[in-house]
Design a protein around this motif. Structure first.
Motif, PDB file in Angstrom:
ATOM      1  N   LEU A 100       2.136   1.774  -3.595  1.00  0.00           N
ATOM      2  CA  LEU A 100       0.987   2.237  -4.364  1.00  0.00           C
ATOM      3  C   LEU A 100       0.773   3.727  -4.036  1.00  0.00           C
ATOM      4  O   LEU A 100       0.554   4.556  -4.903  1.00  0.00           O
ATOM      5  CB  LEU A 100      -0.426   1.436  -4.070  1.00  0.00           C
ATOM      6  CG  LEU A 100      -0.015   0.139  -4.686  1.00  0.00           C
ATOM      7  CD1 LEU A 100      -1.303  -0.886  -4.125  1.00  0.00           C
ATOM      8  CD2 LEU A 100      -0.365   0.078  -6.204  1.00  0.00           C
ATOM      9  N   ALA A 101       0.768   4.179  -2.755  1.00  0.00           N
ATOM     10  CA  ALA A 101       0.586   5.492  -2.580  1.00  0.00           C
ATOM     11  C   ALA A 101       1.661   6.616  -3.216  1.00  0.00           C
ATOM     12  O   ALA A 101       1.493   7.430  -3.618  1.00  0.00           O
ATOM     13  CB  ALA A 101       0.548   5.737  -1.108  1.00  0.00           C
ATOM     14  N   ALA A 133       0.737  -1.192   0.003  1.00  0.00           N
ATOM     15  CA  ALA A 133      -0.134   0.040   0.022  1.00  0.00           C
ATOM     16  C   ALA A 133       0.964   1.186  -0.130  1.00  0.00           C
ATOM     17  O   ALA A 133       0.437   2.345  -0.607  1.00  0.00           O
ATOM     18  CB  ALA A 133      -0.959   0.055   1.167  1.00  0.00           C
ATOM     19  N   ASP A 135      -5.535   2.419  -1.590  1.00  0.00           N
ATOM     20  CA  ASP A 135      -4.417   1.621  -1.650  1.00  0.00           C
ATOM     21  C   ASP A 135      -4.337   0.189  -1.280  1.00  0.00           C
ATOM     22  O   ASP A 135      -3.930  -0.721  -1.915  1.00  0.00           O
ATOM     23  CB  ASP A 135      -3.198   2.309  -0.831  1.00  0.00           C
ATOM     24  CG  ASP A 135      -3.118   3.702  -1.555  1.00  0.00           C
ATOM     25  OD1 ASP A 135      -2.933   3.947  -2.778  1.00  0.00           O
ATOM     26  OD2 ASP A 135      -2.755   4.541  -0.571  1.00  0.00           O
ATOM     27  N   ILE A 160      -1.259   7.226   2.800  1.00  0.00           N
ATOM     28  CA  ILE A 160      -1.844   5.981   2.255  1.00  0.00           C
ATOM     29  C   ILE A 160      -3.117   5.912   2.674  1.00  0.00           C
ATOM     30  O   ILE A 160      -3.696   6.314   3.725  1.00  0.00           O
ATOM     31  CB  ILE A 160      -0.998   4.715   3.162  1.00  0.00           C
ATOM     32  CG1 ILE A 160       0.388   4.690   2.773  1.00  0.00           C
ATOM     33  CG2 ILE A 160      -1.678   3.546   3.008  1.00  0.00           C
ATOM     34  CD1 ILE A 160       1.154   3.957   3.718  1.00  0.00           C
TER      35      ILE A 160
END
Length: 143
Positions: A121-122, A118, A134, A130
């Motif tokens: 992804l952030a 996550a 995510d 976050i």
């Protein structure tokens, strides 16, 4: 289904993997919900192993763990993990302390992997926080 796991320890796990990123409350809540679902599913499988062995007590070995770690080294609290283990299995089963600790350890490792992803992804989205999305994206991509 209500979430049995408190958000604070889940938030701690995410922050351990976030580096300089912030963590939204929604992210901790989403991860707690995902952890709970995974734990309940693992308990179903463990109950099947116990039944096959003629037992009504879930043990660490039913979760594929030979030796449980020290419970003081865990971030996730044991009592909610016990309730998570019982969510989808019959009340006829008991959950041994070593099984609770083993499940908490498994769920903590699971949460660590998701939290790390996550955070990635952030960062990829050029955000400093976050978010729940995510966590959701992780499951869309990898589950």
């Amino acid at each position: 289904m209500s979430v049995e796991l408190p958000f604070a320890p889940v938030d701690t796990i995410i922050r351990r993997n976030a580096g300089s990123l912030r963590v939204s409350a929604d992210a901790a809540e989403e991860l707690a919900r995902r952890i709970q679902g995974h734990g309940a599913t693992l308990a179903i499988d463990a109950a099947e192993h116990a039944t096959a062995d003629g037992r009504k007590t879930l043990m660490a070995q039913d979760f594929g763990v030979e030796q449980a770690i020290d419970k003081d080294s865990l971030t996730l609290p044991i009592a909610p993990v016990d309730r998570i283990a019982r969510l989808r299995i019959d009340n006829k089963y008991r959950v041994a302390m070593d099984a609770r600790i083993a499940l908490a350890d498994i769920l903590e490792d699971y949460a660590e992997d998701i939290a790390l992803a996550a955070a990635t992804l952030a960062r990829h989205a050029n955000r400093r926080t976050i978010k729940a999305e995510d966590i959701q994206t992780y499951f869309e991509l990898f589950e």
